[in-house]
Write a protein that holds these residues in place. Structure first.
Motif, PDB file in Angstrom:
ATOM      1  N   THR A 102      -0.036   7.298  -6.774  1.00  0.00           N
ATOM      2  CA  THR A 102      -0.926   6.523  -5.902  1.00  0.00           C
ATOM      3  C   THR A 102      -0.507   6.646  -4.439  1.00  0.00           C
ATOM      4  OG1 THR A 102      -1.339   4.955  -7.668  1.00  0.00           O
ATOM      5  CG2 THR A 102      -1.755   4.167  -5.447  1.00  0.00           C
ATOM      6  N   LEU A 121      -8.028  -2.999   7.532  1.00  0.00           N
ATOM      7  CA  LEU A 121      -6.944  -2.842   6.562  1.00  0.00           C
ATOM      8  C   LEU A 121      -7.537  -2.234   5.287  1.00  0.00           C
ATOM      9  CD1 LEU A 121      -3.873  -3.863   6.130  1.00  0.00           C
ATOM     10  CD2 LEU A 121      -4.941  -5.518   4.600  1.00  0.00           C
ATOM     11  N   LEU A 122      -6.805  -1.334   4.680  1.00  0.00           N
ATOM     12  CA  LEU A 122      -7.235  -0.808   3.382  1.00  0.00           C
ATOM     13  C   LEU A 122      -6.615  -1.661   2.285  1.00  0.00           C
ATOM     14  CD1 LEU A 122      -7.782   1.622   5.276  1.00  0.00           C
ATOM     15  CD2 LEU A 122      -7.087   3.102   3.425  1.00  0.00           C
ATOM     16  N   GLY A 142      -3.434  -5.526  -6.181  1.00  0.00           N
ATOM     17  CA  GLY A 142      -2.318  -5.156  -7.043  1.00  0.00           C
ATOM     18  C   GLY A 142      -2.015  -3.676  -6.954  1.00  0.00           C
TER      19      GLY A 142
END
Ligand code: COD
Length: 301
Positions: A102, A121-122, A142
Motif C-alpha cells: 500500500t 488530505l488523502l 484504517g
C-alpha cells in the motif's frame, strides 16, 4: 441510495466506462477482478506490471488478455509510478493497487511531480456490508493516515462524506469512535470528538451529522445507547465510523472481514482521482466491488 454491493455494481454499469490503470497487475485475483469489471462494462483496464508474468497467469487461468493494453514495467514501484502517471496525464480516470505494498502505491500518488495530490488530505474509506447491520458502513481511516490530528480528522470525515454522497446518501451520520461516551482529557480522541461534534453543529459538514464521543456499541446499537442513557441522532444508525488511529480502523476492518462475514470495498479519496486500494488478500469479488466503488466515485468527481 445504494445499500448493497449488488446495487453498487448496477450503478457502475449504468455510467460510461472509465479507464483504470492497474499498478503491478501480475496477480490472479487482480486479473480476474479487472476481467470481470471489463465484461460488466464497469472499467477498461490498462495493465501496468510484469508483462511476462501477466501473460503467464492469464495462460494458466485461460484468460484472454490480448484485449487489454499491457505496459511492461516489471519493478513494482516503477509500475506504481507509471500507473499513477497514466491518471495524472489524463490517459486513465482512476488507479488500482495490484500486487504491491500500500505504501508503495501511496508514495507514487503523493509524488510532487507525477502524483495525484491536490490541496486536500488523502484518506482511505472502506465500505462494508455485514449481515448484522441494516446498511453499509463507511470505515475511515484504517489505511492511510497513521495518527491524524483534529484538522486531519475533519478532512477525513469530509472525504468519507464525499463517498457517501456519491452513493446517494443525503444525510450521512458520522460516529466519532472512542472508548467511552464522555469527554475525558486523558483520552485525546474524546476531546477531538467533542470538537468535531461542535463543528457539525455549526454546519461545517453540510447535511451530515457528526456525533461523538461514541463507543462502538453506541455507534451501532440503539439498545446500547438506550441502556446507557445516551441520546444521539447517530447512535444505532451510523453510516461513517471515524477511528482515532490506523491500527483501530485496520483492526475493525479485519474483524468485519474475518468474523462478521463482511463484503467490502475500499478507495482513497481526496486526490485528483479515486485510488482503488484493495488488500492483497482480498478475493477477486472484493476487488471487483472496489473497482465498482472507484468507478462510481470517479463518475461523480
Ligand atoms: N494526504 C496528503 N498529503 C500527504 C498525506 C496525506 N494523507 N500523507 C503525506 N502527505 C504528503 C506530506 O505532506 C508530504 O508532502 C509528502 O506527502 C510526504 O510525506 P511523508 O514523508 O509523511 O510521506 P511518506 O511517503 O513517508 O508516507 C506517506 C504514507 C501514506 C505512505 C504513510 O503515511 C503510510 O505509510 N501510511 C500507511 C500506509 C499503509 O501501510 N497502509 C496499510 C494499512 S492496510
Amino acid at each position: 441510495m445504494i445499500t448493497s454491493f449488488e446495487q453498487l455494481i448496477q450503478s457502475a454499469k449504468k455510467q460510461s466506462t472509465m479507464k483504470l490503470a492497474v499498478a503491478a497487475a501480475q496477480d490472479e485475483e487482480v486479473l480476474l477482478a479487472v476481467d470481470e469489471a471489463y465484461r460488466l462494462g464497469i472499467a477498461e483496464p490498462v495493465l501496468v506490471g510484469d508483462g511476462a508474468a501477466i501473460r503467464d497467469i492469464a495462460d494458466r487461468i485461460k484468460m484472454d488478455v490480448t484485449k487489454f493494453e499491457i505496459i511492461d514495467v516489471p519493478d513494482v514501484r516503477e509500475a506504481a509510478r507509471e500507473a499513477v502517471s497514466l491518471v495524472s496525464g489524463g490517459r486513465a480516470q482512476f488507479v488500482m493497487k495490484g500486487i504491491l505494498g500500500t505504501a508503495d502505491l501511496l508514495k507514487a500518488v503523493l509524488d510532487k511531480e507525477i502524483g495525484l495530490r491536490g490541496i486536500n488530505l488523502l484518506s482511505h474509506v472502506m465500505v462494508y456490508k455485514v449481515p448484522a447491520y441494516h446498511k453499509l458502513i463507511f470505515l475511515t481511516d484504517g489505511g492511510m493516515n497513521i495518527a491524524p490530528s483534529l484538522e486531519e480528522k475533519k478532512q477525513i470525515i469530509e472525504n468519507a462524506i464525499e463517498v457517501c454522497t456519491a452513493l446517494g446518501l443525503e444525510q450521512p451520520k458520522v460516529a466519532v469512535l472512542t472508548a467511552v461516551e464522555k469527554a475525558n482529557d486523558k483520552m485525546p480522541a474524546t476531546m477531538d470528538a467533542v470538537k468535531l461534534k461542535e463543528m457539525s453543529e455549526t454546519g461545517e459538514f453540510g447535511n451530515a451529522v457528526v456525533d461523538g464521543p461514541l463507543s462502538f456499541d453506541l455507534a451501532f446499537s440503539k439498545e446500547a445507547a438506550k441502556h446507557k442513557g445516551v441520546e444521539s441522532p447517530v447512535a444505532g444508525d451510523t453510516d461513517v465510523l471515524l477511528v482515532p488511529a490506523i491500527e483501530v480502523g485496520n483492526g475493525i476492518g479485519k474483524c468485519m472481514t474475518y468474523f462478521a462475514n463482511a463484503e467490502s470495498a475500499g478507495v482513497v479519496m481526496g486526490a485528483k482521482a479515486p485510488i482503488v486500494l484493495v488488500s492483497r488478500a482480498d478475493t477477486h469479488q472484493a476487488k471487483l466491488y472496489s473497482i465498482a466503488l472507484g468507478s462510481v466515485v470517479a463518475g461523480k468527481i
